[in-house]
Design a protein around this motif. Structure first.
Motif, PDB file in Angstrom:
ATOM      1  N   ALA A  23       0.833  -1.204   0.000  1.00 26.84           N
ATOM      2  CA  ALA A  23       0.000   0.000   0.000  1.00 26.84           C
ATOM      3  C   ALA A  23       0.868   1.255   0.000  1.00 26.84           C
ATOM      4  O   ALA A  23       0.571   2.235  -0.700  1.00 26.84           O
ATOM      5  N   ALA A  24       1.960   1.229   0.783  1.00 28.37           N
ATOM      6  CA  ALA A  24       2.864   2.383   0.841  1.00 28.37           C
ATOM      7  C   ALA A  24       3.520   2.626  -0.521  1.00 28.37           C
ATOM      8  O   ALA A  24       3.628   3.773  -0.975  1.00 28.37           O
ATOM      9  N   TRP A  25       3.943   1.549  -1.176  1.00 25.04           N
ATOM     10  CA  TRP A  25       4.545   1.685  -2.505  1.00 25.04           C
ATOM     11  C   TRP A  25       3.525   2.193  -3.521  1.00 25.04           C
ATOM     12  O   TRP A  25       3.859   3.003  -4.397  1.00 25.04           O
ATOM     13  N   LEU A  26       2.298   1.724  -3.411  1.00 26.95           N
ATOM     14  CA  LEU A  26       1.259   2.179  -4.333  1.00 26.95           C
ATOM     15  C   LEU A  26       1.040   3.683  -4.192  1.00 26.95           C
ATOM     16  O   LEU A  26       0.974   4.411  -5.191  1.00 26.95           O
ATOM     17  N   VAL A  27       0.954   4.144  -2.957  1.00 27.16           N
ATOM     18  CA  VAL A  27       0.770   5.578  -2.711  1.00 27.16           C
ATOM     19  C   VAL A  27       1.971   6.364  -3.230  1.00 27.16           C
ATOM     20  O   VAL A  27       1.821   7.419  -3.871  1.00 27.16           O
ATOM     21  N   ALA A  28       3.183   5.854  -2.965  1.00 25.55           N
ATOM     22  CA  ALA A  28       4.393   6.544  -3.422  1.00 25.55           C
ATOM     23  C   ALA A  28       4.423   6.662  -4.939  1.00 25.55           C
ATOM     24  O   ALA A  28       4.793   7.711  -5.488  1.00 25.55           O
ATOM     25  N   CYS A  29       4.040   5.590  -5.634  1.00 26.75           N
ATOM     26  CA  CYS A  29       4.016   5.624  -7.102  1.00 26.75           C
ATOM     27  C   CYS A  29       3.015   6.658  -7.612  1.00 26.75           C
ATOM     28  O   CYS A  29       3.315   7.430  -8.532  1.00 26.75           O
ATOM     29  N   LEU A  30       1.823   6.675  -7.025  1.00 28.54           N
ATOM     30  CA  LEU A  30       0.788   7.613  -7.466  1.00 28.54           C
ATOM     31  C   LEU A  30       1.198   9.056  -7.195  1.00 28.54           C
ATOM     32  O   LEU A  30       0.999   9.935  -8.039  1.00 28.54           O
ATOM     33  N   VAL A  31       1.770   9.287  -6.027  1.00 23.60           N
ATOM     34  CA  VAL A  31       2.225  10.648  -5.697  1.00 23.60           C
ATOM     35  C   VAL A  31       3.324  11.084  -6.655  1.00 23.60           C
ATOM     36  O   VAL A  31       3.342  12.231  -7.122  1.00 23.60           O
ATOM     37  N   SER A  32       4.255  10.177  -6.961  1.00 23.83           N
ATOM     38  CA  SER A  32       5.348  10.532  -7.871  1.00 23.83           C
ATOM     39  C   SER A  32       4.819  10.903  -9.254  1.00 23.83           C
ATOM     40  O   SER A  32       5.350  11.786  -9.928  1.00 23.83           O
ATOM     41  N   LEU A  33       3.758  10.229  -9.687  1.00 26.11           N
ATOM     42  CA  LEU A  33       3.148  10.561 -10.979  1.00 26.11           C
ATOM     43  C   LEU A  33       2.456  11.917 -10.926  1.00 26.11           C
ATOM     44  O   LEU A  33       2.527  12.703 -11.881  1.00 26.11           O
ATOM     45  N   LEU A  34       1.812  12.202  -9.812  1.00 26.24           N
ATOM     46  CA  LEU A  34       1.096  13.470  -9.667  1.00 26.24           C
ATOM     47  C   LEU A  34       2.033  14.673  -9.660  1.00 26.24           C
ATOM     48  O   LEU A  34       1.709  15.727 -10.194  1.00 26.24           O
ATOM     49  N   ILE A  35       3.199  14.524  -9.042  1.00 22.61           N
ATOM     50  CA  ILE A  35       4.119  15.659  -8.923  1.00 22.61           C
ATOM     51  C   ILE A  35       5.089  15.750 -10.108  1.00 22.61           C
ATOM     52  O   ILE A  35       5.952  16.627 -10.141  1.00 22.61           O
ATOM     53  N   GLY A  36       4.939  14.834 -11.076  1.00 25.47           N
ATOM     54  CA  GLY A  36       5.782  14.909 -12.261  1.00 25.47           C
ATOM     55  C   GLY A  36       7.158  14.309 -12.109  1.00 25.47           C
ATOM     56  O   GLY A  36       8.053  14.565 -12.915  1.00 25.47           O
ATOM     57  N   TRP A  37       7.353  13.521 -11.063  1.00 30.01           N
ATOM     58  CA  TRP A  37       8.617  12.820 -10.856  1.00 30.01           C
ATOM     59  C   TRP A  37       8.338  11.332 -10.731  1.00 30.01           C
ATOM     60  O   TRP A  37       8.498  10.754  -9.648  1.00 30.01           O
ATOM     61  N   PRO A  38       7.884  10.662 -11.799  1.00 33.13           N
ATOM     62  CA  PRO A  38       7.588   9.227 -11.719  1.00 33.13           C
ATOM     63  C   PRO A  38       8.776   8.465 -11.153  1.00 33.13           C
ATOM     64  O   PRO A  38       9.923   8.737 -11.516  1.00 33.13           O
ATOM     65  N   ILE A  39       8.502   7.521 -10.271  1.00 28.03           N
ATOM     66  CA  ILE A  39       9.571   6.810  -9.564  1.00 28.03           C
ATOM     67  C   ILE A  39      10.588   6.200 -10.516  1.00 28.03           C
ATOM     68  O   ILE A  39      11.798   6.289 -10.284  1.00 28.03           O
ATOM     69  N   VAL A  40      10.127   5.597 -11.596  1.00 28.93           N
ATOM     70  CA  VAL A  40      11.057   4.984 -12.546  1.00 28.93           C
ATOM     71  C   VAL A  40      11.985   6.038 -13.138  1.00 28.93           C
ATOM     72  O   VAL A  40      13.198   5.835 -13.234  1.00 28.93           O
ATOM     73  N   GLY A  41      11.446   7.164 -13.519  1.00 21.42           N
ATOM     74  CA  GLY A  41      12.272   8.234 -14.065  1.00 21.42           C
ATOM     75  C   GLY A  41      13.224   8.805 -13.025  1.00 21.42           C
ATOM     76  O   GLY A  41      14.379   9.121 -13.333  1.00 21.42           O
ATOM     77  N   ALA A  42      12.744   8.931 -11.784  1.00 23.02           N
ATOM     78  CA  ALA A  42      13.590   9.461 -10.715  1.00 23.02           C
ATOM     79  C   ALA A  42      14.774   8.532 -10.461  1.00 23.02           C
ATOM     80  O   ALA A  42      15.910   8.991 -10.277  1.00 23.02           O
ATOM     81  N   LEU A  43      14.518   7.231 -10.462  1.00 25.92           N
ATOM     82  CA  LEU A  43      15.597   6.270 -10.236  1.00 25.92           C
ATOM     83  C   LEU A  43      16.598   6.286 -11.386  1.00 25.92           C
ATOM     84  O   LEU A  43      17.817   6.265 -11.169  1.00 25.92           O
ATOM     85  N   MET A  44      16.087   6.320 -12.618  1.00 25.21           N
ATOM     86  CA  MET A  44      16.978   6.361 -13.774  1.00 25.21           C
ATOM     87  C   MET A  44      17.836   7.634 -13.751  1.00 25.21           C
ATOM     88  O   MET A  44      19.035   7.599 -14.052  1.00 25.21           O
ATOM     89  N   THR A  45      17.220   8.737 -13.377  1.00 26.43           N
ATOM     90  CA  THR A  45      17.952   9.998 -13.283  1.00 26.43           C
ATOM     91  C   THR A  45      19.056   9.917 -12.244  1.00 26.43           C
ATOM     92  O   THR A  45      20.188  10.362 -12.467  1.00 26.43           O
ATOM     93  N   LEU A  46      18.716   9.341 -11.081  1.00 16.27           N
ATOM     94  CA  LEU A  46      19.698   9.207 -10.008  1.00 16.27           C
ATOM     95  C   LEU A  46      20.867   8.340 -10.441  1.00 16.27           C
ATOM     96  O   LEU A  46      22.036   8.706 -10.252  1.00 16.27           O
ATOM     97  N   TRP A  47      20.575   7.186 -11.044  1.00 15.56           N
ATOM     98  CA  TRP A  47      21.649   6.287 -11.482  1.00 15.56           C
ATOM     99  C   TRP A  47      22.529   6.940 -12.534  1.00 15.56           C
ATOM    100  O   TRP A  47      23.756   6.818 -12.485  1.00 15.56           O
TER     101      TRP A  47
END
Length: 258
Positions: free
Chosen positions: A115-139
């Motif tokens: 549930a926590a991961w689901l919320v984190a994914c949805l929030v990341s999409l809402l703020i324009g920093w999708p988790i997958v993109g954020a991780l790729m950017t960091l790496w």
């Protein structure tokens, strides 16, 4: 991490989506990682299925299996990073089930994590920093900084690139604001949606079984196993198809040609 057939270091978990080649087994931690993550739950499910009232023996058996895996790594002096998280989850789950006296609570902590991961994914999409993109950017940013530090020892390499330092640092996150990279942004959003759907599917299937109580605990355990490592590996593969470095590079190349 592990080493694949080509001699390259294969990343595990979400790190596998930033690899040129996708190795499903390496992504889930190899056979040993699969055993360490699956067997404790499998043992609990089997004991409860055979004897529904044997909660304490089922918990003890599950913890014993996790302890054996941890001890084996300690004896072989292997990294504990991959296994510690799973052991902590099994321990918390066992304590929760034992204190409550309900076998179904063995799965409660896992539901909360999903549930926590689901919320984190949805929030990341809402703020324009999708988790997958954020991780790729960091790496990629870490890789760029690492490349610069290595290049500082040889002036010839720095002269050949002839790229200002600020450009290299800004490049990894350019997909967020550069209209020319909107296709890359869409890929990162799509990849994050795939990850989001995985967590949502787990909750949609498992929460009703959890709420059904003890009579559905065996079905809940089976669902946890099926929607665990197999679904995770499949999800990572789909995300990799969307955001693998070679695919992103081809997308950027097509954009530059227009």
């Amino acid at each position: 991490m592990s080493t694949n057939r080509s001699g390259e270091t294969a990343r595990t978990g979400l790190g596998s989506i930033d690899s040129e080649r996708f190795d499903a087994m390496a992504a889930v931690g190899g056979w040993r990682g699969v055993v360490e993550s699956v067997v404790p739950t499998l043992v609990f499910v089997l004991v409860v299925a055979v004897r529904p009232t044997a909660l304490v023996p089922a918990l003890a058996a599950s913890l014993t299996v996790s302890a054996v895996g941890l001890a084996a790594r300690l004896v072989q002096r292997q990294s504990l990073a991959q296994v510690v998280g799973g052991i902590v989850l099994v321990l918390v789950s066992a304590l929760w089930a034992w204190r409550s006296g309900a076998a179904s609570n063995f799965y409660a902590a896992g539901l909360m994590i999903n549930a926590a991961w689901l919320v984190a994914c949805l929030v990341s999409l809402l703020i324009g920093w999708p988790i997958v993109g954020a991780l790729m950017t960091l790496w990629h940013r870490v890789a760029d900084e690492s490349g610069k530090s290595e290049g500082s020892d040889g002036s010839e390499e720095q002269e050949e690139t002839n790229v200002p330092d600020d450009v290299g640092a800004a490049r990894p996150s350019a997909w967020r604001t550069d209209p020319a990279l909107r296709h890359v942004k869409l890929r990162y959003h799509a990849g994050t949606w795939v990850l989001t759907l995985m967590f949502a599917l787990r909750l949609v299937v498992e929460v009703p079984l959890y709420l059904a109580g003890e009579q559905a605990v065996s079905y809940l355990g089976a669902a946890r196993l099926i929607l665990g490592v197999p679904l995770y590996a499949l999800t990572l593969w789909f995300i990799w198809l969307l955001v693998a470095p070679s695919r992103i590079a081809r997308t950027e190349a097509r954009t530059d040609q227009r």
